[in-house]
Design a protein around this motif. Structure first.
Motif, PDB file in Angstrom:
ATOM      1  N   GLU A  92       0.829  -1.196   0.000  1.00 11.61           N
ATOM      2  CA  GLU A  92       0.000   0.000   0.000  1.00 11.61           C
ATOM      3  C   GLU A  92       0.869   1.254   0.000  1.00 11.61           C
ATOM      4  O   GLU A  92       2.045   1.222   0.330  1.00 11.61           O
ATOM      5  CB  GLU A  92      -0.925   0.002   1.221  1.00 11.61           C
ATOM      6  N   ARG A  94       0.634   5.689  -1.628  1.00  9.19           N
ATOM      7  CA  ARG A  94       0.279   6.482  -2.794  1.00  9.19           C
ATOM      8  C   ARG A  94       1.271   6.336  -3.933  1.00  9.19           C
ATOM      9  O   ARG A  94       0.911   6.472  -5.099  1.00  9.19           O
ATOM     10  CB  ARG A  94       0.161   7.962  -2.405  1.00  9.19           C
ATOM     11  N   TYR A 100      -5.044  -0.632  -9.756  1.00  9.01           N
ATOM     12  CA  TYR A 100      -6.466  -0.342  -9.634  1.00  9.01           C
ATOM     13  C   TYR A 100      -6.765   1.026 -10.251  1.00  9.01           C
ATOM     14  O   TYR A 100      -6.126   2.023  -9.894  1.00  9.01           O
ATOM     15  CB  TYR A 100      -6.900  -0.333  -8.171  1.00  9.01           C
ATOM     16  N   HIS A 103      -7.299   4.078  -7.921  1.00 11.85           N
ATOM     17  CA  HIS A 103      -6.123   4.633  -7.268  1.00 11.85           C
ATOM     18  C   HIS A 103      -5.579   5.832  -8.039  1.00 11.85           C
ATOM     19  O   HIS A 103      -5.000   6.748  -7.445  1.00 11.85           O
ATOM     20  CB  HIS A 103      -5.057   3.551  -7.148  1.00 11.85           C
ATOM     21  N   GLY A 109      -5.762   9.001  -4.185  1.00 16.08           N
ATOM     22  CA  GLY A 109      -5.349   7.621  -4.345  1.00 16.08           C
ATOM     23  C   GLY A 109      -6.243   6.630  -3.634  1.00 16.08           C
ATOM     24  O   GLY A 109      -5.776   5.645  -3.049  1.00 16.08           O
ATOM     25  N   GLN A 110      -7.543   6.861  -3.666  1.00 18.46           N
ATOM     26  CA  GLN A 110      -8.487   5.991  -2.980  1.00 18.46           C
ATOM     27  C   GLN A 110      -8.757   4.712  -3.782  1.00 18.46           C
ATOM     28  O   GLN A 110      -8.528   4.651  -4.990  1.00 18.46           O
ATOM     29  CB  GLN A 110      -9.801   6.734  -2.750  1.00 18.46           C
ATOM     30  N   LEU A 111      -9.272   3.713  -3.100  1.00 21.51           N
ATOM     31  CA  LEU A 111      -9.693   2.473  -3.742  1.00 21.51           C
ATOM     32  C   LEU A 111     -11.214   2.362  -3.665  1.00 21.51           C
ATOM     33  O   LEU A 111     -11.867   3.076  -2.911  1.00 21.51           O
ATOM     34  CB  LEU A 111      -9.043   1.270  -3.051  1.00 21.51           C
TER      35      LEU A 111
END
Length: 223
Positions: A92, A94, A100, A103, A109-111
């Motif tokens: 994990e 950024r 994904y 990201h 940079g969220q999932l």
């Protein structure tokens, strides 16, 4: 590159595209099994590299061949290559080149963002289901590529080639084009890898996507 790079017969071209997208999906879905690595090391993937070379991607294919040769010189190649996969795609952060779409396309940079929700809806509407053992978000690179593999195979039998080409080009533009080149840059920048297999295959994928999008656009798809 233009349409002439592919077989001029749409059905044959789609069959080949399906096989290549399926190969990419397998590579990025999980770490390579020792038997699969040994197959590539011993020439079992030479026919795949020959196809890419015939499509004009010889430089990228040669980089892959160099990795396969390097594997043959290291007894611990399967273990080290698995460690490279983990370094790139399972950690994990950024700056990590995790595969994904959310990201890269969601702020911070969220999932599990909108790209994942859109892919989930697309899979449902297409009556497709993920393998129960594949515990990843729907916008994982391997899922996007597997959809292209299945779709290309099915489109080889269509009577409306232009519409199918347009739909696939739009799918590429929505799911991969906005982020995959940036992702490849991050993969290529990681300098702690034992082998350069994943940077090489990522470069090959990006080049192939450009080629395929040009091919699809040759059927009349607009900019």
């Amino acid at each position: 590159m233009k349409r002439a790079s592919f077989d001029p017969d749409w059905g044959a071209a789609c069959q080949m595209r399906s096989q290549l997208y399926g190969w990419f999906a397998t590579v990025f879905a999980r770490e390579m099994e020792p038997a699969a690595l040994a197959l590539c090391r011993d020439g079992g993937a030479d026919h795949v590299l020959a196809v890419f070379t015939a499509l004009g991607l010889g430089r990228q294919a040669d980089a892959m061949a160099a990795v396969f040769k390097a594997w043959g010189e290291h007894a611990d190649a399967p273990l080290e290559n698995a460690a490279d996969f983990a370094t790139l795609f399972l950690l994990e952060g950024r700056a990590a080149p995790i595969p994904y779409a959310s990201h890269y396309l969601e702020g911070g940079g969220q999932l599990y963002g909108e790209p994942a929700r859109a892919m989930r809806a697309f899979l449902v509407s297409s009556q497709l289901q993920l393998d129960a053992q594949f515990k990843e978000p729907e916008d994982h690179l391997a899922v996007i590529l597997e959809v292209l593999a299945r779709w290309s195979r099915e489109c080889g039998r269509t009577d409306d080639v232009a519409a199918c080409a347009a739909d696939q080009a739009a799918y590429l533009d929505a799911t991969l084009t906005p982020w995959v080149a940036h992702w490849h840059g991050l993969v290529d920048a990681v300098d702690t890898l034992t082998f350069r297999f994943y940077p090489a295959v990522a470069a090959l994928l990006v080049a192939f996507l450009h080629l395929d999008r040009d091919y699809l656009r040759s059927f009349g798809v607009g900019d």
